[in-house]
Design a protein around this motif. Structure first.
Motif: not given
Length: 474
Positions: A31-48
């Motif tokens: 499950x590590x890979x899935x957990x690592x990718x789960x934070x993607x939305x936060x990185x996407x939203x951060x610049x805005x």
């Protein structure tokens, strides 16, 4: 801008034995890979989110920042990209060159991670033909440094998507400023000149002389962007003698009591107390973007006479500048106590020479060996930055603020030192030729090993910046 409720909530999440929580638990490969990718939305939203905070800050402070800030010609063809304090020296240089008709620009990166590709592309002028990306790091063995790689990727991906708004530019990577190495306008100009060279260097260095892999750019050390109306000063003092503190007060006085802008950089020897400190001060009528040390000074002060035989005090002194020396010798005898090379520099550069026995004034005022207030008073008396009476009043006010908590007696002694200074400050009439019977001794013995004479001696003499790459041992 800071929500107190959010601050309290953050503190409430602190680790405590009163309400233990489990954090940083281990995850297995399933499950590590899935957990690592789960934070993607936060990185996407951060610049805005960052840009929104920047916009809020602009409403409060009046200064607008963006994820990528562009400065320079709107139709620039050559653009430098970098982030951090070096961007201000680059900004100063670009403004200078644009005013003289050059089509150059600067892109300042305010948010490096997450890297917003769209914001980066949109910030570049559509006329750009070549880009120099400057990284303040060295990645041995890599195809390029991190920011250079990111920018190549960003432009390449937009080209692949078919929506790059300009022709694919020439992109070069370079390194600068490692370990706080100086980064000056002459270096920025060298980077921009490299972009227009017929065969430009890639993966270059700037600010050093690389005579091993020959990646360094040549710089014109005489190039400067600073105006003649900017006062630039060097103050050489002993660690813990109060020189730095006095100069910080000088910056406050000039910044608060005159229309001038003020800036100070302070260079300390690694041994701190008892060794040399050099204060680099600037004062001028415009905002100061010069994020580098003073290399040409119109005021030089030496607070310890012994430095004259150890360091080249007047190397950076401009023609017609002022030299203030704290000397145990009076105006009639001090000339023959100077090393011959120092005398020649004073003559050749037409320097105005002032002396004061600061230690005597300090002793008579009950201040022991602290000459900081005395030398500060001399600066104001000679420079004319403030009318004399206003300067004295401002110095005394700064003394109250600085030493008021240590008792009235300390304040009184400093006041007495200020009042006694002007009577002991004397201009020395400079002879037409050097007459001294001695000169500065060699930094190290002529019998020292070759490495000591050619490399360590330069470092001891504060000339380590001039050493080439080949001088460094492997």
């Amino acid at each position: 801008m800071i929500d107190d409720g959010l601050v309290r909530a953050h503190r409430a999440r602190a680790l405590s034995p009163d309400h233990p929580v489990l954090r940083g638990s281990a995850q297995n490969p399933d499950v590590f890979f899935q957990a690592r990718e789960r934070c993607n939305p936060y990185y996407t939203a951060f610049p805005a989110i960052v840009q929104k905070a920047m916009d809020r800050f602009a409403k409060v402070a009046g200064r607008q920042y963006r994820l990528f800030d562009y400065a320079g010609a709107p139709d620039a063809e050559r653009v430098v990209v970098l982030m951090g304090s070096g961007a201000e020296a680059a900004h100063e240089t670009v403004e200078y060159l644009v005013a003289r008709g050059e089509k150059v620009g600067l892109l300042k990166i305010r948010l490096f991670r997450p890297f917003d590709v769209s914001a980066f592309i949109d910030a570049l002028p559509k006329t750009v033909k070549s880009i120099a990306v400057l990284d303040r790091t060295k990645e041995p063995g890599a195809a390029g440094e991190p920011m250079y790689q990111d920018i190549l990727t960003a432009i390449g991906e937009r080209l692949n998507q078919g929506d790059l708004p300009f022709a694919f530019p020439k992109v070069l990577g370079g390194r600068y400023g490692l370990s706080s190495k100086e980064f000056t306008p002459s270096m920025v100009k060298a980077v921009l000149d490299n972009l227009s060279a017929p065969t430009p260097k890639n993966h270059f260095t700037v600010g050093i002389q690389d005579d091993v892999t020959h990646l360094s750019l040549d710089c014109d050390s005489s190039f400067t962007t600073e105006g003649d109306d900017v006062i630039r000063c060097h103050f050489y003092g002993l660690g813990s003698d109060g020189t730095v503190g006095a100069n910080k007060n000088t910056i406050k006085i000039i910044g608060e009591d005159t229309p001038n802008y003020a800036q100070g950089y302070f260079v300390y020897d690694s041994k701190k107390a008892g060794s040399i400190t050099v204060s680099h001060l600037r004062f001028g009528p415009r905002p100061i973007r010069s994020t580098y040390l003073v290399s040409s000074a119109n005021f030089v002060a030496c607070h310890a006479f012994v430095f004259l035989e150890k360091f080249d005090m007047l190397k950076a002194a401009m023609p017609g500048s002022v030299f203030l020396l704290n000397s145990p010798f009076g105006p009639e005898e001090v000339w023959d106590k100077l090393p011959r090379s120092v005398q020649q520099q004073i003559i050749d550069k037409g320097i105005k020479f002032y002396v004061i026995d600061g230690y005597k004034v300090a002793k008579d005022s009950g201040m022991g060996g602290r000459v900081n207030t005395i030398m500060q008073t001399c600066f104001f008396a000679i420079s004319g930055v403030l009318p004399k009476d206003e300067a004295i009043a401002a110095i005394k006010n700064a003394i109250k603020k600085t030493y008021g908590g240590k008792g009235e007696e300390i304040v009184k002694k400093n006041f007495e030192a200020v009042d006694a200074t002007l009577a002991n400050l004397i201009e020395v009439m400079v002879p037409q030729k050097a007459t001294s019977a001695f000169d500065k001794p060699p930094v190290v013995s002529a019998l020292a090993p070759d490495y000591v004479r050619t490399t360590l001696a330069k470092i001891i003499a504060n000339e380590g910046d001039d050493l080439p790459v080949s001088a460094m041992p492997i």
